[in-house]
Design a protein around this motif. Structure first.
Motif, mmCIF file in Angstrom:
data_model
loop_
_atom_site.group_PDB
_atom_site.id
_atom_site.type_symbol
_atom_site.label_atom_id
_atom_site.label_comp_id
_atom_site.label_asym_id
_atom_site.label_seq_id
_atom_site.Cartn_x
_atom_site.Cartn_y
_atom_site.Cartn_z
ATOM 1 N N ALA A 110 0.905 -1.084 0.087
ATOM 2 C CA ALA A 110 0.048 -0.197 -0.001
ATOM 3 C C ALA A 110 0.867 1.320 0.048
ATOM 4 O O ALA A 110 0.777 1.667 -0.625
ATOM 5 N N ALA A 111 2.127 1.616 0.287
ATOM 6 C CA ALA A 111 3.033 2.414 0.504
ATOM 7 C C ALA A 111 3.402 2.450 -0.499
ATOM 8 O O ALA A 111 3.963 3.539 -1.188
ATOM 9 N N TRP A 112 3.724 1.877 -1.158
ATOM 10 C CA TRP A 112 4.803 1.497 -2.688
ATOM 11 C C TRP A 112 3.751 1.900 -3.547
ATOM 12 O O TRP A 112 4.519 2.723 -4.682
ATOM 13 N N THR A 113 2.181 1.377 -4.258
ATOM 14 C CA THR A 113 1.465 1.442 -5.005
ATOM 15 C C THR A 113 0.638 3.351 -4.822
ATOM 16 O O THR A 113 0.012 3.288 -3.879
ATOM 17 N N PRO A 114 0.876 3.481 -6.224
ATOM 18 C CA PRO A 114 0.480 5.195 -6.349
ATOM 19 C C PRO A 114 -0.655 4.132 -6.656
ATOM 20 O O PRO A 114 -1.837 5.517 -7.105
ATOM 21 N N ILE A 115 -1.775 3.577 -6.866
ATOM 22 C CA ILE A 115 -3.177 3.717 -6.643
ATOM 23 C C ILE A 115 -4.223 3.616 -6.212
ATOM 24 O O ILE A 115 -3.662 2.698 -5.259
#
Length: 253
Positions: free
Chosen positions: A120-125
């Motif tokens: 969740a912290a890595w993805t921008p979606i």
């Protein structure tokens, strides 16, 4: 003869130790106390806490993503390292002969949650973040549900033991009252029997003394010293009526 009022020590102790301050109707549960909203939230805070924790962790992960440079994989390898450590702890707990199943379950759940937070912290979606938050929250509640059921089962068992202890206590009190009343009744009966025996002895002694005084004062006719009826009449008692020979023959027919 005035008899003393029997004293029941069992009833006296029970009345002093168990004061009834409110009416009690058997088989009817008392009304629950009125509770405020804050009280209800505090009592159910354990059910709300997992959702609050996953929500706060997801918000922190989103904030962390906003601080990362574009294309950074820092959340992935950090969350991967934490996930590996949590999985290793769960594996060690599961491999032990006397390992705790709750510890193993919590370790693997923590590893899965950390992995989801890293993604969740890595993805921008945003939609993927929301889905990961939902999956993480559901996983945490799935892990906590058996623990809550165990707590409720333990609470029911404790309530049952408490009810059984109260029932046993009331039974012992009832038995003690019955036993005490039985002993009191036995003592009262013994007292009355003894009083009747003493009164009978007193009447017999008084009759013998009166008969002796009658013989000494010659209140009976000469030759009637051995006549029971004459002695009783001289002592002031009613003498039995003796039948003549003819009356005895008539009665025998």
């Amino acid at each position: 003869m005035n008899e003393p009022v029997p004293f029941n020590p069992t009833e006296y102790l029970i009345e002093r130790e168990h004061q009834i301050t409110a009416p009690y109707v058997p088989g009817v549960e008392p009304l629950p106390p009125v509770r405020s909203l804050a009280r209800v939230i505090w009592e159910h805070f354990g059910r709300i806490a997992p959702g609050l924790v996953t929500t706060a962790a997801t918000l922190l992960a989103w904030g962390w993503h906003e601080q990362l440079p574009e294309g950074s994989t820092q959340p992935l390898w950090i969350s991967g390292l934490l996930t590996a450590l949590a999985a290793a702890a769960g594996t060690v707990s599961a491999a032990k002969q006397h390992g705790d199943s709750d510890t193993t379950r919590l370790a693997f759940a923590a590893g899965g949650t950390l992995a989801l937070l890293g993604i969740a912290a890595w993805t921008p979606i945003w939609s993927l973040r929301a889905l990961l938050w939902l999956v993480g929250t559901a996983a945490v509640y799935a892990v906590c549900a058996p623990l809550w059921r165990g707590d409720r089962r333990l609470e029911r068992e404790q309530r049952h033991e408490r009810v059984m202890a109260q029932t046993e206590g009331r039974t012992q009190i009832a038995l003690a009252m019955v036993e005490g009343q039985t002993r009191v009744a036995e003592k009262v009966w013994e007292h009355r029997t003894e009083v009747a025996r003493v009164e009978g002895i007193s009447r017999t002694v008084e009759a013998l003394v009166a008969a002796s005084e009658a013989r000494e004062t010659r209140a009976v006719a000469p030759g009637d010293e051995l006549n029971v009826a004459a002695l009783l009449l001289a002592a002031g008692h009613e003498a039995p009526v003796e039948l003549t020979a003819a009356e005895r023959e008539e009665t025998g027919r």
